[in-house]
Design an enzyme around this catalytic site. Structure first.
Site, PDB file in Angstrom:
ATOM      1  N   LYS A 219     -10.524 -52.902 -30.390  1.00 21.52           N
ATOM      2  CA  LYS A 219     -11.491 -53.174 -31.147  1.00 21.52           C
ATOM      3  C   LYS A 219     -12.595 -52.431 -30.968  1.00 21.52           C
ATOM      4  O   LYS A 219     -13.361 -51.990 -31.982  1.00 21.52           O
ATOM      5  CB  LYS A 219     -11.753 -54.640 -30.884  1.00 21.52           C
ATOM      6  CG  LYS A 219     -12.342 -55.475 -32.227  1.00 21.52           C
ATOM      7  CD  LYS A 219     -12.037 -56.928 -32.016  1.00 21.52           C
ATOM      8  CE  LYS A 219     -10.718 -57.383 -32.464  1.00 21.52           C
ATOM      9  NZ  LYS A 219     -10.536 -58.826 -32.152  1.00 21.52           N
TER      10      LYS A 219
ATOM     11  N   ASN B 214     -14.156 -72.254 -39.677  1.00 20.06           N
ATOM     12  CA  ASN B 214     -13.581 -72.171 -38.360  1.00 20.06           C
ATOM     13  C   ASN B 214     -14.358 -73.320 -37.391  1.00 20.06           C
ATOM     14  O   ASN B 214     -15.298 -73.821 -38.111  1.00 20.06           O
ATOM     15  CB  ASN B 214     -13.329 -70.952 -37.788  1.00 20.06           C
ATOM     16  CG  ASN B 214     -14.720 -70.009 -37.575  1.00 20.06           C
ATOM     17  OD1 ASN B 214     -15.725 -70.571 -37.026  1.00 20.06           O
ATOM     18  ND2 ASN B 214     -14.974 -68.955 -38.657  1.00 20.06           N
TER      19      ASN B 214
END
Ligand code: C5P
Length: 402
Positions: free
Chosen positions: A338, A211
């Site tokens: 999260k 990425n």
């Protein structure tokens, strides 16, 4: 050489005084130490040294006017105030200090000093009689009370022929003092482990999945943790960044290697900060030979990688654990989810859909969440943000110990 100034954004204010000739040398020294320098001059400063000289030495246009439409269309006064990690005014004249003490905003430099959240330091330079005057002394006391740092002045022979206090410190001394502005003792002796950068998941001997993470935020956090006195370990994926001073670096490639390194560090970690952009999946099989072009389509089976930060948070005993969340929508909802799901102590959320912040950029703006609250930190350099984040993490870490 100290690297505390590396990539720091120093806004150098130059006011009217004969010591302004030393500002030219100061810019060179600051840049030698890796700082980025932008210069703001008062009209009186331009009588002593030309903007052209300081522009050439700083490598940036010199800012002169508050009300110049052309300048404001580029980097305006508020952007400059936000840009700075520190504002250093050298030389600082008696007049400038008086105006600053009064909270005046009658030129670009005083306005910037009012607007900025960065640390401000002044290097006074004036005739010894002016320095000794009770009016100046009162201004100095006011400025100190407000948290403004004063570097010097030194005593000695003055340009006017007098001898006494009022000489501006030499450029090298000012560099040392400016570097010290970035030092804190917030995490003295605390063991901090930080993951940073991307991971690479091999497909075959020459290809991988990865990425766009640059690692800048994680490296900035490591530098800030070390500056705060932490014993800092940086587990870095493949990036092209230099290791910050006083940081131990462990290089890894894949998520599995990053996981193994993190687990190995666990027993000697008090605070774990997961800034890495870990690949969630890896190819189920790594081909032994380069995969050949054969069919029109190619299907690759991926399997889940271990969640490093969640594994750290699940360990017993566990370090104080901080994660990141890069989101493109419903930032705070996803982030809070999260935080809870991964059982983190803190989560740093950034909206990667906003251009100019987040992945690969030099700036960032984040919201930090913890069980009982949250705090938004405005856009600034990753270096400056890292200092603020480390201070916040340190505060919550200490609260948890208490
Ligand atoms: O789940 P998500 O990838 O959005 O979570 C981001 C946070 O989790 C970051 O702190 C990242 O470093 C961490 N993470 C991890 N291991 C993974 C995936 C994410 O430590 N495999």
């Amino acid at each position: 050489m100290s690297t505390r100034l590396a990539n720091r954004r120093i806004l150098l204010g130059v006011t009217g005084g004969i010591a302004a000739y030393k500002s030219a040398e100061l810019i060179r020294r600051l840049r030698d130490h890796g700082a980025e320098v932008r210069v703001v001059m008062t009209p009186a400063a331009c009588e002593f040294i030309t903007p052209l000289t300081l522009q050439a030495l700083s490598g940036n246009p010199v800012h002169l006017d508050l009300l110049d439409p052309a300048a404001e269309a580029g980097m305006g006064h508020i952007e400059l105030a936000r840009w700075a990690d520190a504002v250093l005014v050298a030389p600082a004249s008696a007049d400038f200090m008086a105006r600053l003490a009064q909270g005046m905003a009658d030129d670009l430099l005083t306005t910037l000093c009012l607007a900025t959240a960065a640390r401000i330091a002044l290097a006074p330079a004036m005739n010894q009689g002016m320095w000794a005057d009770p009016a100046t002394a009162a201004n100095v006391a006011t400025l100190r009370e407000r948290g403004i740092h004063l570097f010097g002045p030194a005593a000695g022979a003055q340009a006017c022929g007098d001898i006494g206090p009022g000489r501006m410190l030499e450029p090298d001394q000012l560099v040392t003092e400016t570097a010290a502005l970035f030092q804190s003792r917030l995490l003295d002796g605390v063991r901090v482990t930080i993951t940073a950068g991307p991971t690479r998941e091999a497909l075959d001997p020459v290809r991988y999945l990865s990425n766009h993470s640059s690692g800048k935020m994680g490296f900035a956090l490591a530098a800030a943790a070390a500056d705060a006195g932490a014993i800092t370990t940086l587990i870095a994926g493949p990036v092209t960044l230099c290791t910050p001073e006083r940081v131990q670096r462990i290089d890894v490639e894949s998520a599995q290697q990053m996981y193994d390194a993190a687990m190995q560090q666990l027993a000697s970690t008090d605070i774990f900060i997961a800034a890495a952009a870990v690949a969630d999946y890896r190819p189920a099989q790594v081909a032994g030979q380069k995969i050949k072009k054969q069919s029109e389509t190619l299907t690759i089976e991926l399997v889940r990688n271990p969640d490093i930060v969640a594994s750290v948070a699940a360990a017993r005993p566990r370090p104080f654990t901080v994660g990141f969340a890069a989101e493109t929508d419903a930032l705070l909802d996803h982030a809070r989810d999260k935080l809870e799901r991964k059982r983190l102590d803190m989560l740093i959320a950034n909206d990667v859909s906003v251009p100019g912040i987040g992945f690969n950029s030099d700036d960032n703006a984040v919201t930090v969440l913890w069980a009982q609250g949250e705090l938004a930190l405005a856009q600034c350099s990753k270096r400056q943000l890292a200092t603020e984040l480390v201070a916040l993490v340190a505060r919550h870490y200490r609260l948890q110990l208490a």
